[in-house]
Design a protein around this motif. Structure first.
Motif, PDB file in Angstrom:
ATOM      1  N   VAL A  30       3.305   0.714   6.112  1.00  0.00           N
ATOM      2  CA  VAL A  30       4.691   1.042   7.002  1.00  0.00           C
ATOM      3  C   VAL A  30       4.074   2.167   7.967  1.00  0.00           C
ATOM      4  O   VAL A  30       3.112   3.423   6.561  1.00  0.00           O
ATOM      5  N   ILE A  31       3.479   1.768   8.893  1.00  0.00           N
ATOM      6  CA  ILE A  31       2.285   2.901   9.683  1.00  0.00           C
ATOM      7  C   ILE A  31       3.019   3.061  10.903  1.00  0.00           C
ATOM      8  O   ILE A  31       4.097   3.606  11.337  1.00  0.00           O
ATOM      9  N   THR A  32       3.240   4.871  10.345  1.00  0.00           N
ATOM     10  CA  THR A  32       4.193   6.363  11.196  1.00  0.00           C
ATOM     11  C   THR A  32       3.118   6.324  12.864  1.00  0.00           C
ATOM     12  O   THR A  32       2.134   6.828  12.971  1.00  0.00           O
ATOM     13  N   LEU A  33       3.622   5.855  13.662  1.00  0.00           N
ATOM     14  CA  LEU A  33       3.171   5.652  14.862  1.00  0.00           C
ATOM     15  C   LEU A  33       2.796   7.113  15.369  1.00  0.00           C
ATOM     16  O   LEU A  33       4.069   7.788  15.072  1.00  0.00           O
ATOM     17  N   THR A  34       1.794   7.698  16.076  1.00  0.00           N
ATOM     18  CA  THR A  34       1.673   8.532  16.137  1.00  0.00           C
ATOM     19  C   THR A  34       1.315   8.561  17.941  1.00  0.00           C
ATOM     20  O   THR A  34       1.291   9.833  18.537  1.00  0.00           O
ATOM     21  N   LEU A  66       0.731  -1.344  -0.041  1.00  0.00           N
ATOM     22  CA  LEU A  66       0.213  -0.023   0.104  1.00  0.00           C
ATOM     23  C   LEU A  66       0.893   1.595  -0.097  1.00  0.00           C
ATOM     24  O   LEU A  66       0.322   2.067  -0.504  1.00  0.00           O
ATOM     25  N   ASP A  67       2.104   0.817  -0.471  1.00  0.00           N
ATOM     26  CA  ASP A  67       3.233   2.179  -0.064  1.00  0.00           C
ATOM     27  C   ASP A  67       3.504   2.591  -1.379  1.00  0.00           C
ATOM     28  O   ASP A  67       3.968   3.166  -1.338  1.00  0.00           O
ATOM     29  N   VAL A  68       3.108   1.909  -2.754  1.00  0.00           N
ATOM     30  CA  VAL A  68       3.370   2.509  -3.798  1.00  0.00           C
ATOM     31  C   VAL A  68       1.880   2.809  -4.393  1.00  0.00           C
ATOM     32  O   VAL A  68       0.690   2.772  -3.996  1.00  0.00           O
ATOM     33  N   PRO A  69       2.826   3.838  -4.836  1.00  0.00           N
ATOM     34  CA  PRO A  69       2.045   4.675  -5.314  1.00  0.00           C
ATOM     35  C   PRO A  69       0.888   4.213  -6.023  1.00  0.00           C
ATOM     36  O   PRO A  69       0.895   3.548  -7.485  1.00  0.00           O
ATOM     37  N   ILE A 108      10.544  -2.064  15.714  1.00  0.00           N
ATOM     38  CA  ILE A 108       9.642   0.007  15.802  1.00  0.00           C
ATOM     39  C   ILE A 108      11.462  -0.186  14.425  1.00  0.00           C
ATOM     40  O   ILE A 108      12.386  -0.088  14.684  1.00  0.00           O
ATOM     41  N   MET A 109      11.084   1.357  13.443  1.00  0.00           N
ATOM     42  CA  MET A 109      11.850   1.218  12.841  1.00  0.00           C
ATOM     43  C   MET A 109      12.429   2.005  14.016  1.00  0.00           C
ATOM     44  O   MET A 109      11.806   3.132  14.032  1.00  0.00           O
ATOM     45  N   THR A 110      13.673   2.573  13.464  1.00  0.00           N
ATOM     46  CA  THR A 110      14.801   3.985  13.874  1.00  0.00           C
ATOM     47  C   THR A 110      14.919   5.105  13.013  1.00  0.00           C
ATOM     48  O   THR A 110      15.492   5.383  12.051  1.00  0.00           O
TER      49      THR A 110
END
Length: 127
Positions: A107-111, A29-32, A85-87
């Motif tokens: 890839v999910i950005t943690l808020t 889902l990260d692919v445009p 968790i990605m650094t």
């Protein structure tokens, strides 16, 4: 004889289609353009994916909570939200899941992740 031939032909066709869909791997889902294609081809999946992507960052960042939530809310399967968790800043995690035997990855950005600075302890120099 004819029944056997028809059954064999049908089974071969089903296996060929199934192998083709699984051989390509999960839809990234990260692919445009992927979300637009899903919206066009699978509107029900698109609606669920939109809700998942909006809510996962607000869930506790532990795999068990997310797995339970996604199974009950969206009937998702094969959920992986690994505690790695990605650094990056902000931190990120990889989410994998399936809806109706179609696998997705994002890839999910943690808020809701609170990082804090920790000082490096003093150590004697190596001689």
């Amino acid at each position: 004889m004819i029944r056997t031939f028809i059954a064999t032909a049908l089974a071969s066709a089903v296996l060929a289609i199934a192998c083709e869909s699984y051989a390509s791997g999960p839809i990234d889902l990260d692919v445009p353009g992927k979300l637009e294609a899903i919206a066009r081809d699978h509107p029900s999946h698109f609606a669920a994916i939109q809700k998942i992507l909006a809510e996962v960052p607000r869930q506790p960042p532990d795999e068990r909570a997310v797995v339970t939530w996604m199974r009950t809310q969206f009937d998702a399967q094969n959920i992986r939200y690994v505690d790695l968790i990605m650094t990056s800043l902000p931190p990120k995690k990889r989410l994998e899941f399936s809806l109706d035997n179609t696998a997705y990855v994002k890839v999910i950005t943690l808020t809701n992740w609170q990082a804090k600075a920790v000082p490096v302890p003093d150590v004697a120099p190596v001689k």
